[in-house]
Design an enzyme around this catalytic site. Structure first.
Site, PDB file in Angstrom:
ATOM      1  N   ILE A 103       0.819  -1.213   0.000  1.00  0.00           N
ATOM      2  CA  ILE A 103       0.000   0.000   0.000  1.00  0.00           C
ATOM      3  C   ILE A 103       0.858   1.271   0.000  1.00  0.00           C
ATOM      4  O   ILE A 103       0.381   2.345  -0.380  1.00  0.00           O
ATOM      5  CB  ILE A 103      -0.983   0.000   1.197  1.00  0.00           C
ATOM      6  CG1 ILE A 103      -1.938   1.192   1.136  1.00  0.00           C
ATOM      7  CG2 ILE A 103      -0.244  -0.010   2.514  1.00  0.00           C
ATOM      8  CD1 ILE A 103      -2.782   1.264  -0.095  1.00  0.00           C
ATOM      9  N   ALA A 104       2.113   1.143   0.402  1.00  0.00           N
ATOM     10  CA  ALA A 104       2.962   2.346   0.499  1.00  0.00           C
ATOM     11  C   ALA A 104       3.099   3.062  -0.839  1.00  0.00           C
ATOM     12  O   ALA A 104       3.364   4.265  -0.882  1.00  0.00           O
ATOM     13  CB  ALA A 104       4.327   1.969   1.058  1.00  0.00           C
ATOM     14  N   ARG A 128       0.768   3.861  -2.799  1.00  0.00           N
ATOM     15  CA  ARG A 128      -0.288   4.883  -2.907  1.00  0.00           C
ATOM     16  C   ARG A 128       0.186   6.183  -2.233  1.00  0.00           C
ATOM     17  O   ARG A 128      -0.122   7.280  -2.685  1.00  0.00           O
ATOM     18  CB  ARG A 128      -1.584   4.411  -2.258  1.00  0.00           C
ATOM     19  CG  ARG A 128      -2.221   3.175  -2.880  1.00  0.00           C
ATOM     20  CD  ARG A 128      -2.908   3.464  -4.210  1.00  0.00           C
ATOM     21  NE  ARG A 128      -1.966   3.673  -5.320  1.00  0.00           N
ATOM     22  CZ  ARG A 128      -1.264   2.708  -5.909  1.00  0.00           C
ATOM     23  NH1 ARG A 128      -1.389   1.457  -5.517  1.00  0.00           N
ATOM     24  NH2 ARG A 128      -0.432   2.966  -6.893  1.00  0.00           N
ATOM     25  N   LEU A 176       2.145  -1.128   8.417  1.00  0.00           N
ATOM     26  CA  LEU A 176       2.490  -2.460   8.917  1.00  0.00           C
ATOM     27  C   LEU A 176       1.222  -3.310   9.040  1.00  0.00           C
ATOM     28  O   LEU A 176       0.106  -2.777   8.985  1.00  0.00           O
ATOM     29  CB  LEU A 176       3.148  -2.343  10.300  1.00  0.00           C
ATOM     30  CG  LEU A 176       4.539  -1.729  10.343  1.00  0.00           C
ATOM     31  CD1 LEU A 176       4.976  -1.500  11.793  1.00  0.00           C
ATOM     32  CD2 LEU A 176       5.548  -2.605   9.601  1.00  0.00           C
ATOM     33  N   HIS A 236       0.458  -1.685  14.452  1.00  0.00           N
ATOM     34  CA  HIS A 236       0.261  -0.241  14.251  1.00  0.00           C
ATOM     35  C   HIS A 236       0.549   0.572  15.512  1.00  0.00           C
ATOM     36  O   HIS A 236       1.264   1.578  15.456  1.00  0.00           O
ATOM     37  CB  HIS A 236      -1.183   0.041  13.787  1.00  0.00           C
ATOM     38  CG  HIS A 236      -1.461  -0.426  12.392  1.00  0.00           C
ATOM     39  ND1 HIS A 236      -2.732  -0.507  11.875  1.00  0.00           N
ATOM     40  CD2 HIS A 236      -0.635  -0.846  11.398  1.00  0.00           C
ATOM     41  CE1 HIS A 236      -2.671  -0.935  10.630  1.00  0.00           C
ATOM     42  NE2 HIS A 236      -1.420  -1.162  10.327  1.00  0.00           N
ATOM     43  N   LYS A 288      -5.010   2.281   8.677  1.00  0.00           N
ATOM     44  CA  LYS A 288      -6.218   1.813   9.325  1.00  0.00           C
ATOM     45  C   LYS A 288      -6.183   0.294   9.411  1.00  0.00           C
ATOM     46  O   LYS A 288      -5.557  -0.325   8.556  1.00  0.00           O
ATOM     47  CB  LYS A 288      -7.482   2.255   8.596  1.00  0.00           C
ATOM     48  CG  LYS A 288      -7.459   2.189   7.071  1.00  0.00           C
ATOM     49  CD  LYS A 288      -7.124   0.919   6.362  1.00  0.00           C
ATOM     50  CE  LYS A 288      -8.015  -0.257   6.527  1.00  0.00           C
ATOM     51  NZ  LYS A 288      -7.586  -1.416   5.682  1.00  0.00           N
ATOM     52  N   ARG A 338      -3.747 -10.383   5.878  1.00  0.00           N
ATOM     53  CA  ARG A 338      -5.206 -10.348   6.098  1.00  0.00           C
ATOM     54  C   ARG A 338      -5.760 -11.668   6.625  1.00  0.00           C
ATOM     55  O   ARG A 338      -6.824 -11.693   7.228  1.00  0.00           O
ATOM     56  CB  ARG A 338      -5.907  -9.978   4.790  1.00  0.00           C
ATOM     57  CG  ARG A 338      -5.662  -8.542   4.417  1.00  0.00           C
ATOM     58  CD  ARG A 338      -5.970  -8.250   2.964  1.00  0.00           C
ATOM     59  NE  ARG A 338      -5.661  -6.866   2.678  1.00  0.00           N
ATOM     60  CZ  ARG A 338      -4.428  -6.389   2.522  1.00  0.00           C
ATOM     61  NH1 ARG A 338      -3.373  -7.198   2.608  1.00  0.00           N
ATOM     62  NH2 ARG A 338      -4.224  -5.110   2.304  1.00  0.00           N
TER      63      ARG A 338
HETATM   64  N1  LIG Z   1      -5.605   2.989   3.219  1.00  0.00           N
HETATM   65  C1  LIG Z   1      -5.591   2.099   2.243  1.00  0.00           C
HETATM   66  O1  LIG Z   1      -5.990   2.385   1.124  1.00  0.00           O
HETATM   67  C2  LIG Z   1      -5.068   0.708   2.525  1.00  0.00           C
HETATM   68  C3  LIG Z   1      -5.043  -0.225   1.488  1.00  0.00           C
HETATM   69  C4  LIG Z   1      -4.436  -1.466   1.721  1.00  0.00           C
HETATM   70  C5  LIG Z   1      -3.938  -1.761   2.976  1.00  0.00           C
HETATM   71  N2  LIG Z   1      -4.026  -0.841   3.983  1.00  0.00           N
HETATM   72  C6  LIG Z   1      -3.491  -1.151   5.323  1.00  0.00           C
HETATM   73  O2  LIG Z   1      -2.076  -1.110   5.222  1.00  0.00           O
HETATM   74  C7  LIG Z   1      -1.483  -2.097   6.056  1.00  0.00           C
HETATM   75  C8  LIG Z   1      -0.547  -2.947   5.221  1.00  0.00           C
HETATM   76  O3  LIG Z   1      -1.266  -3.615   4.204  1.00  0.00           O
HETATM   77  P1  LIG Z   1      -0.492  -4.204   2.917  1.00  0.00           P
HETATM   78  O4  LIG Z   1      -1.451  -5.014   2.145  1.00  0.00           O
HETATM   79  O5  LIG Z   1       0.211  -3.126   2.195  1.00  0.00           O
HETATM   80  O6  LIG Z   1       0.530  -5.184   3.647  1.00  0.00           O
HETATM   81  P2  LIG Z   1       1.828  -5.927   3.102  1.00  0.00           P
HETATM   82  O7  LIG Z   1       2.044  -5.633   1.648  1.00  0.00           O
HETATM   83  O8  LIG Z   1       1.726  -7.346   3.531  1.00  0.00           O
HETATM   84  O9  LIG Z   1       2.998  -5.186   3.871  1.00  0.00           O
HETATM   85  C9  LIG Z   1       3.166  -5.219   5.250  1.00  0.00           C
HETATM   86  C10 LIG Z   1       4.638  -4.887   5.509  1.00  0.00           C
HETATM   87  O10 LIG Z   1       4.851  -4.926   6.910  1.00  0.00           O
HETATM   88  C11 LIG Z   1       6.165  -5.386   7.176  1.00  0.00           C
HETATM   89  N3  LIG Z   1       6.056  -6.415   8.229  1.00  0.00           N
HETATM   90  C12 LIG Z   1       6.575  -6.303   9.478  1.00  0.00           C
HETATM   91  N4  LIG Z   1       6.292  -7.373  10.210  1.00  0.00           N
HETATM   92  C13 LIG Z   1       5.595  -8.217   9.397  1.00  0.00           C
HETATM   93  C14 LIG Z   1       5.035  -9.509   9.585  1.00  0.00           C
HETATM   94  N5  LIG Z   1       5.133 -10.163  10.762  1.00  0.00           N
HETATM   95  N6  LIG Z   1       4.388 -10.082   8.561  1.00  0.00           N
HETATM   96  C15 LIG Z   1       4.262  -9.437   7.377  1.00  0.00           C
HETATM   97  N7  LIG Z   1       4.771  -8.206   7.138  1.00  0.00           N
HETATM   98  C16 LIG Z   1       5.441  -7.602   8.146  1.00  0.00           C
HETATM   99  C17 LIG Z   1       6.765  -5.894   5.869  1.00  0.00           C
HETATM  100  O11 LIG Z   1       7.731  -4.935   5.433  1.00  0.00           O
HETATM  101  P3  LIG Z   1       9.323  -5.137   5.507  1.00  0.00           P
HETATM  102  O12 LIG Z   1       9.568  -6.564   5.140  1.00  0.00           O
HETATM  103  O13 LIG Z   1       9.830  -4.178   4.513  1.00  0.00           O
HETATM  104  O14 LIG Z   1       9.757  -4.819   6.898  1.00  0.00           O
HETATM  105  C18 LIG Z   1       5.595  -5.895   4.892  1.00  0.00           C
HETATM  106  O15 LIG Z   1       5.974  -5.497   3.605  1.00  0.00           O
HETATM  107  C19 LIG Z   1      -2.649  -2.842   6.714  1.00  0.00           C
HETATM  108  O16 LIG Z   1      -2.885  -2.312   7.984  1.00  0.00           O
HETATM  109  C20 LIG Z   1      -3.843  -2.537   5.812  1.00  0.00           C
HETATM  110  O17 LIG Z   1      -5.075  -2.516   6.528  1.00  0.00           O
HETATM  111  C21 LIG Z   1      -4.574   0.384   3.766  1.00  0.00           C
END
Ligand SMILES: NC(=O)c1ccc[n+]([C@@H]2O[C@H](COP(=O)([O-])OP(=O)(O)OC[C@H]3O[C@@H](n4cnc5c(N)ncnc54)[C@H](OP(=O)(O)O)[C@@H]3O)[C@@H](O)[C@H]2O)c1
Length: 322
Positions: A12-13, A15, A71, A76, A94, A162
Site C-alpha cells: 500500500i505504500a 499509494r 504495517l 500499528h 487503518k 489479512r
Molecule cells: N488505506 C488504504 O488504502 C489501505 C489499502 C491497503 C492496505 N491498507 C493497510 O495497510 C497495512 C498494510 O497492508 P499491505 O497489504 O500493504 O501489507 P503488506 O504488503 O503485507 O505489507 C506489510 C509490511 O509490513 C512489514 N512487516 C513487518 N512485520 C511483518 C510480519 N510479521 N508479517 C508481514 N509483514 C510484516 C513488511 O515490510 P518489511 O519486510 O519491509 O519490513 C511488509 O511489507 C494494513 O494495515 C492494511 O489494513 C490500507
C-alpha cells in the site's frame, strides 16, 4: 515540506508515494525495512533518497519529520508509539487498533511527545465523501433513516497479513472498518447497540462479516464485508424523501460519482482527486500549525469501540450495547 519516512515496504505504500508526488507539502525521503536490501531496492525503484535496514534506524533518522506506518494491523500501535517517542509525527494505516485502550495509549504518547497522530482513512479525504455528508446534512434526502455499506473482495487463502489472526487480519479489520467509518460519519454519532455475524476462514479470522448498528435518532446501519466474495464496493444512504447511492465509495478508480434520487435519479460528479494526496496535505498543514487533522483521538476511539463491540457480538451471538 514534510519529509516522510515509510516504515516497511508494504504494497500500500506506493499509494502514499504517488500521493506525495501530487502533494504541495509532502516528500518521501526515506524507507525502513526489516531487510536492508529490500529497503534499498524499494528506495531505488521509487527515487527515495534514504534506505534503512531496520525500523529503529528510520525512526532515529534526521532525514524525516513524519512516519507513515503501513504495517500489519497488530503492529500499528506499537510502532506508532515508538515513532512518536522518537519525536516524529505519525500517520498510521487503518485500523489503528480494535482495542479502545490502545487508542488512548497511542494518543497519550502523541500528547506527551507534542506530535500528531492520525489514522489513515483516506476515503474521508475524498470530495465525494464530503459531498455525501453535505447532502445528508442539508436535508437533501429528508430525515436520515438507513445506511447500507459493503466492501468485499476475493483473496484466496494464502500467506497474507489479512488471513493471519496473529497479525489481527480479518474482513472487518481490513475492509469492514470502512463501512463502520461510513456509518459513524453519516450518522454523525456513535452507535448505541450493534449485532454481528461472522464466518471464519483462513487461519481463523473472519472471512466474512455482516453487522447491524443502531444509532441515536432511530438511524439504522447495515454492512457486509468479505475476503472471499466477488468485489463489492457500495454505499447507500436512505432518507425519508430520497436516497444517495455511491457505487465506488472507498476507492474511486472509475472516477467519483453519486446518484441522488428524489423524484428522479440525478447523477452528481464530485471532483476526482487522489485522496492520499489530500490526506498528506491536510496532515502536513496540521504539522505546520494549521487546523488539527480531521481524524483524531475521538474518531479512532469510535472506530475501535465499534469494531470491538461487533466482534464481541459475533462471538457471543448477542447484541452489544455501547
Ligand atoms: N488505506 C488504504 O488504502 C489501505 C489499502 C491497503 C492496505 N491498507 C493497510 O495497510 C497495512 C498494510 O497492508 P499491505 O497489504 O500493504 O501489507 P503488506 O504488503 O503485507 O505489507 C506489510 C509490511 O509490513 C512489514 N512487516 C513487518 N512485520 C511483518 C510480519 N510479521 N508479517 C508481514 N509483514 C510484516 C513488511 O515490510 P518489511 O519486510 O519491509 O519490513 C511488509 O511489507 C494494513 O494495515 C492494511 O489494513 C490500507
Amino acid at each position: 515540506m514534510i519529509r516522510w519516512g515509510v516504515l516497511s515496504t508494504a504494497r500500500i505504500a506506493d499509494r502514499i508515494v504517488d500521493g506525495a508526488r501530487g502533494a504541495e507539502n509532502a516528500e518521501v525521503t526515506a524507507v525502513g525495512s526489516r531487510d536492508l536490501a529490500r529497503a534499498r531496492a524499494w528506495a531505488d525503484e521509487r527515487g527515495v533518497a534514504h534506505a534503512y535496514g531496520s525500523y529503529e534506524e528510520l525512526l532515529a533518522s534526521d532525514e524525516v519529520d513524519a512516519i507513515y506506518i503501513p504495517l500489519p494491523n497488530s503492529l500499528h500501535v506499537e510502532w506508532s508509539v515508538k515513532a512518536l517517542e522518537a519525536g516524529k509525527h505519525v500517520l498510521s494505516e487503518k485500523p489503528l487498533t480494535r482495542d479502545p485502550a490502545q487508542v488512548d495509549h497511542a494518543f497519550d504518547a502523541a500528547d506527551r511527545a507534542g506530535r500528531l497522530l492520525m489514522e489513515a482513512f483516506m476515503w474521508r479525504f475524498h470530495p465525494q465523501t464530503e459531498e455525501v455528508v453535505r447532502l445528508v446534512r442539508d436535508g437533501s434526502i429528508g430525515e436520515l433513516r438507513v445506511i447500507r455499506a459493503a466492501f468485499g473482495f476475493n483473496l484466496p487463502w494464502m500467506e497474507n497479513v489479512r488471513w493471519d489472526p496473529a497479525l489481527e487480519g480479518g474482513a472487518l479489520m481490513d475492509v469492514g472498518c470502512y463501512c463502520v467509518s461510513a456509518a459513524r460519519l453519516i450518522a454523525g454519532a456513535e452507535p448505541e447497540r450493534v449485532s454481528g455475524e461472522q464466518v471464519l476462514g483462513g487461519g481463523g479470522v473472519d472471512a466474512r462479516f455482516t453487522g447491524l448498528l443502531r444509532f441515536p435518532g432511530d438511524v439504522l446501519a447495515t454492512f457486509d464485508c468479505g475476503m472471499d466474495v466477488h468485489r463489492r464496493n457500495q454505499l447507500e444512504v436512505v432518507g425519508s424523501e430520497g436516497t444517495i447511492f455511491v457505487p465506488s465509495p472507498w476507492q474511486t478508480p472509475l472516477g467519483a460519482k453519486i446518484v441522488l434520487t428524489r423524484e428522479e435519479a440525478e447523477e452528481l460528479s464530485p471532483e476526482s482527486v487522489d485522496p492520499y494526496t489530500r490526506e498528506l496535505e491536510e496532515f502536513g498543514r496540521a504539522v505546520e500549525g494549521g487546523p488539527p487533522p480531521r481524524l483524531g483521538r475521538a474518531d479512532a476511539l469510535g472506530q475501535a469501540r465499534t469494531i470491538e463491540a461487533l466482534y464481541r457480538a459475533a462471538e457471543s451471538g448477542a447484541a452489544v450495547s455501547l
